[in-house]
Write an enzyme that holds these catalytic residues in place. Structure first.
Site, short mmCIF file in Angstrom:
data_model
loop_
_atom_site.label_atom_id
_atom_site.label_comp_id
_atom_site.label_asym_id
_atom_site.label_seq_id
_atom_site.Cartn_x
_atom_site.Cartn_y
_atom_site.Cartn_z
CG HIS A 1 -0.38 0.29 2.95
ND1 HIS A 1 -0.12 1.24 3.08
CD2 HIS A 1 -0.10 -0.79 3.09
CE1 HIS A 1 0.48 1.14 4.43
NE2 HIS A 1 0.17 -0.56 4.36
CG ASP B 1 2.66 0.36 7.99
OD1 ASP B 1 2.53 -0.14 6.94
OD2 ASP B 1 2.42 0.81 8.42
CD GLU C 1 -2.59 -1.22 5.77
OE1 GLU C 1 -2.67 -2.25 6.60
OE2 GLU C 1 -2.41 -0.80 6.48
CD GLU C 2 -1.48 2.84 7.34
OE1 GLU C 2 -1.68 2.45 8.30
OE2 GLU C 2 -0.05 2.61 7.22
CG ASP D 1 1.61 -3.51 5.80
OD1 ASP D 1 3.08 -2.56 5.70
OD2 ASP D 1 0.12 -3.56 6.24
CG HIS E 1 1.34 2.76 12.71
ND1 HIS E 1 -0.22 2.95 13.20
CD2 HIS E 1 1.83 3.01 11.19
CE1 HIS E 1 -0.11 2.66 12.27
NE2 HIS E 1 0.46 2.00 11.11
#
Length: 346
Positions: free
Chosen positions: A71, A188, A222-223, A242, A322
């Protein structure tokens, strides 16, 4: 098989991707950029109505179709309201702590194409002024964005063209070091997208075809949990690529390919996961098998969307996910190598 993957190519593409703002739902620019690169590699990327990219790589045999996803969407925010003093209150896009963005530089993207610089602060940002500056809870209600323009009222900010619902992107702060370390926000999952580009570059350069037809799925939501909730129905095996989470009770590292056996959606397919482990051993690729109880992937979205698939999850190890993330070029290259091992042979 030891593919001669182009490490420099993958890192150059990664740097480009990291510097293109793309919070979930605001991926138009990065998808145009990716479409041009895919075309340069000799493939075509189609887009679904939702904005997901689909790249088809024909196989040497007919019948089976394998899906591989990554993603391009990232964490970010939106303008929730404009305060009476001209500051912006924001709402988060994706799951992160407010501590991880406090003090971060950002851009506000207006719907007519303007961009403004800003900084994320608490509503009590100075220890010289507020006695409870250190102790106040870091939550959305206590955070705001200071705009780098001469504004002191709601009307001033509105005059800039800033409105509720405008997207906000975080400064990625990309650093690519000569020793292979890469630190940036949004590894990510842009590190995985770079691995897929390296995968395609090798196939094109070597004039190779995978055994079975491959459909690469580039998702843009995706997030927020529904990135690959739709995938082409002919896909029967699906590998989500991922980032691998790192930390206490986990065995991976920033140089490993992480193979996830189970996440918040439950266990991944036994046979596919076992094959990935066996191939990593055979190819002598540093790898780790881990469990991610607080994690979901595009495979999660596809399964919950009703896809009748077997699914697996792998990707480069990423520290401080994150947050202020870090990985290593080795993990990206090895991720591409493991994918090639999986698709080139029975």
């Amino acid at each position: 098989m030891k593919p001669n993957l182009n490490r420099a190519y993958m890192i150059e593409r990664l740097e480009e991707l990291l510097n293109i703002p793309s919070p979930s739902g605001f991926c138009m620019e990065i998808m145009k950029h990716l479409e041009l690169e895919v075309d340069r590699l000799g493939y075509k990327m189609e887009q679904t109505p939702k904005g997901t990219g689909i790249i088809t790589i024909p196989g040497r045999t007919e019948g089976k179709v394998i899906g591989i996803s990554a993603h391009v969407d990232t964490l970010g925010a939106m303008v929730r309201s404009i305060k009476s003093n001209g500051m912006i209150r924001f709402t988060s896009i994706g799951g992160y702590t407010m501590e991880s963005v406090e003090g971060e530089y950002c851009q506000i993207h207006t719907r007519d194409g303007r961009r403004y610089e800003g900084t994320v602060l608490t509503t009590k940002p100075s220890v010289h002024v507020y006695s409870d500056a250190r102790d106040m809870k870091r939550e959305e209600a206590n955070m705001e964005i200071r705009i780098d323009e001469a504004v002191s009222s709601k009307e001033d900010t509105e005059q800039l063209g800033i409105s509720v619902g405008d997207f906000i992107s975080w400064d990625p702060r990309v650093r690519i070091l000569p020793n292979g370390w890469i630190k940036s926000r949004h590894l990510d999952d842009k590190a995985s997208v770079a691995a897929l580009l390296g995968f395609m570059e090798w196939l094109q350069r070597e004039g190779k075809q995978p055994l079975h037809t491959i459909k690469l799925v580039i998702s843009t939501y995706e997030e927020v949990g529904h990135g690959a909730s739709y995938i082409p129905e002919e896909i029967t095996e699906f590998i989500a690529v991922d980032m691998g989470a790192l930390g206490e009770d986990l065995s991976g590292s920033e140089k490993h390919v992480s193979i996830c056996a189970k996440d918040s959606s439950g266990p991944y397919d036994y046979g596919m996961t076992t094959k990935l482990i066996e191939l990593a051993k055979r190819e002598e690729l540093p790898y780790a098998v881990d469990i991610y109880p607080h994690y979901g992937s595009d495979a999660t979205a596809a399964l919950r969307g009703g896809s009748n698939i077997r699914a697996a999850l792998l990707g480069p190890g990423v520290h401080a996910s994150h947050g202020m993330e870090r990985s290593h070029a080795d993990a990206i290259v090895n991720t591409a190598a493991l994918l090639l091992a999986y698709v080139m042979e029975p």
